[in-house]
Design a protein around this motif. Sequence first.
Motif, PDB file in Angstrom:
ATOM      1  N   HIS A 474       0.823  -1.215   0.000  1.00  0.00           N
ATOM      2  CA  HIS A 474       0.000   0.000   0.000  1.00  0.00           C
ATOM      3  C   HIS A 474       0.859   1.269   0.000  1.00  0.00           C
ATOM      4  N   GLY A 475       2.174   1.129  -0.080  1.00  0.00           N
ATOM      5  CA  GLY A 475       3.055   2.290  -0.048  1.00  0.00           C
ATOM      6  C   GLY A 475       3.324   2.815   1.342  1.00  0.00           C
ATOM      7  N   ARG A 476       2.936   2.069   2.378  1.00  0.00           N
ATOM      8  CA  ARG A 476       3.126   2.507   3.753  1.00  0.00           C
ATOM      9  C   ARG A 476       4.552   2.250   4.218  1.00  0.00           C
ATOM     10  N   ILE A 479       6.292   4.291   9.585  1.00  0.00           N
ATOM     11  CA  ILE A 479       5.760   5.401  10.379  1.00  0.00           C
ATOM     12  C   ILE A 479       4.320   5.672   9.945  1.00  0.00           C
ATOM     13  N   PRO A 480       3.358   5.607  10.858  1.00  0.00           N
ATOM     14  CA  PRO A 480       1.967   5.885  10.490  1.00  0.00           C
ATOM     15  C   PRO A 480       1.814   7.270   9.856  1.00  0.00           C
ATOM     16  N   GLY A 481       1.127   7.308   8.733  1.00  0.00           N
ATOM     17  CA  GLY A 481       0.905   8.579   8.048  1.00  0.00           C
ATOM     18  C   GLY A 481       2.005   8.974   7.087  1.00  0.00           C
ATOM     19  N   VAL A 482       3.062   8.168   7.008  1.00  0.00           N
ATOM     20  CA  VAL A 482       4.158   8.452   6.077  1.00  0.00           C
ATOM     21  C   VAL A 482       4.203   7.338   5.032  1.00  0.00           C
ATOM     22  N   PHE A 483       4.083   7.719   3.779  1.00  0.00           N
ATOM     23  CA  PHE A 483       4.036   6.782   2.665  1.00  0.00           C
ATOM     24  C   PHE A 483       5.205   7.085   1.722  1.00  0.00           C
ATOM     25  N   ALA A 484       5.455   6.197   0.781  1.00  0.00           N
ATOM     26  CA  ALA A 484       6.570   6.423  -0.143  1.00  0.00           C
ATOM     27  C   ALA A 484       6.283   5.743  -1.475  1.00  0.00           C
ATOM     28  N   ALA A 485       6.943   6.232  -2.535  1.00  0.00           N
ATOM     29  CA  ALA A 485       6.733   5.680  -3.874  1.00  0.00           C
ATOM     30  C   ALA A 485       7.921   6.011  -4.761  1.00  0.00           C
ATOM     31  N   ALA A 510      -2.827   7.294   1.462  1.00  0.00           N
ATOM     32  CA  ALA A 510      -2.795   8.459   2.353  1.00  0.00           C
ATOM     33  C   ALA A 510      -4.212   8.975   2.599  1.00  0.00           C
ATOM     34  N   PHE A 511      -5.022   9.026   1.545  1.00  0.00           N
ATOM     35  CA  PHE A 511      -6.410   9.480   1.706  1.00  0.00           C
ATOM     36  C   PHE A 511      -7.190   8.532   2.610  1.00  0.00           C
TER      37      PHE A 511
END
Length: 527
Positions: A474-476, A479-485, A510-511
């Motif tokens: 899911h790109g997570r 860290i909660p609330g921090v995503f990456a791609a 993120a949404f």
Amino acid sequence: MLDQDLQNQLKAYFEKLIYPIELIGNFDGSKASTELRELLTTLATLSDKVQFVEGTDAAALKPSFTIQRVGSTEQVSFAAIPLGHEFTSLVLALLQVGGHPARISDELAQQVRALDGDFAFETFMSLHCQSCPDTVQALNLMSILNPRISHIAIDGALFQDEVTQREVMAVPTVFLNGEFFETGRLSVEQLVTRLDANAGAKAKDAIDAKAPFDVLVVGGGPAGAAAAIYAARKGIRTGVVSERFGGQVLDTMSIENFVSVEYTEGPKLAANLEAHVRHYDVDVINAQRVAKLIPSETEGGLHTVELENGAQLKSRTLILSTGASWRTMNVPGENDLRNKGVTFCPHCDGPLFKGKKIAVIGGGNSGIEAAIDLAGIVDHVTVLEFADTLKADDVLQRKLASMPNTAVIRSAATTEVLGTDKVTGLQYKDRTTDESRTLNVDGVFVQIGLLPNTRFLKDVVELSPMGEIVIDPHGRTNIPGVFAAGDSTTTPYKQIVIAMGGGATAALSAFDYLIRTPVADNQHQAA
């Protein structure tokens, strides 16, 4: 020189001219002058607002020309036949001198107009360089906005004596008032920051004053652009902070595997990405490098991104799409001689080494492709490969072997780049005998892959042994609330289309996080 289809397109562009312009040409008896005269003459036939005039400046570089607004001071100059990658620079210069507004914020335009001083810029560029147009176009625009700024773009291939005299060994190379100023791609924002001592403080204050975001994307490459678009379409407050919008794509010569588009080039794709992002209500913060990530101490709170200028941005969620940059050899002399013979772009800088001996470091596809391209320009190419076999595709190896002015040294570990003011050679160790050897070359083209831009995340976000951001499907991140791609993550296969998909996934995740996570009490206080 300009086919009928191109002339028809230019006619349509010239309808946007508000003021009449003159093309003032300076010529000698060279073939290049004949070609430039033909180009200028053709341009003048496409609009009654464009006039071709013979120049009388004996001191001017030849061939060259100036585009000047009739009866005014707005002008830009080219010592070049600006086709190839610089054709867009030519078209923009014609339109902007003719009064067509540039796509630049009113605030930034006012900063340019307010610059105090006399600035005479010269940019040495190559028609094969994809980094050069951004610099040329930025300085052209600034010279139109501010009469105390002048600019001439010089094709290094046409003026080899100038290149040698000024020791230009990379493009774009910019001189200011006759002195070396900078090499590499430059934006208007970067130039203003360099020229205005107070610009950094002004930018910091403006950034600090921004309200917290729902989604803040760090990085403006394909992954970051896709993330910003998907987030903005959800109607949430979205921002992008980027050192240079487009990222590594800007350095890509040709793209033939972008699904539904048979062929495009990196800068064109990057421009389309930025235009698409700006179509939505996205706050794009350009020419800013991130220095630190400070995660929220409570879930649902605000994460903080600190920039190198000390400014801080806050957001409920972050999408890290910092991409990758050229891997270096990390040997003595490499950094000191960068852009003085050490380079990473054969397409950009190759013409500057015409008739010289050069080395290419790396035997993968990019290294062998670079060697093949350079062999048609330079006197001799030597490829140095660390392993005992080349990694490039067989078809590329066969092509290289068929070229008489190339050689390959396997099991070679480069240990030092030699030279004081410019590259004179390199040293390498023969890994089979441990013998140290010297290779006399004038240039070193480093082609050994990419490294993720994640150093500022060390000890903050979980990274792989390769320095990539560890993400789930899911790109997570951890860290909660921090995503990456994108290319900075553990996602396999570093491809543009995959990065875009990763950006979309991260934005949707993120949404989903935002609608499922209660807002922390400290966020209300910060906002």
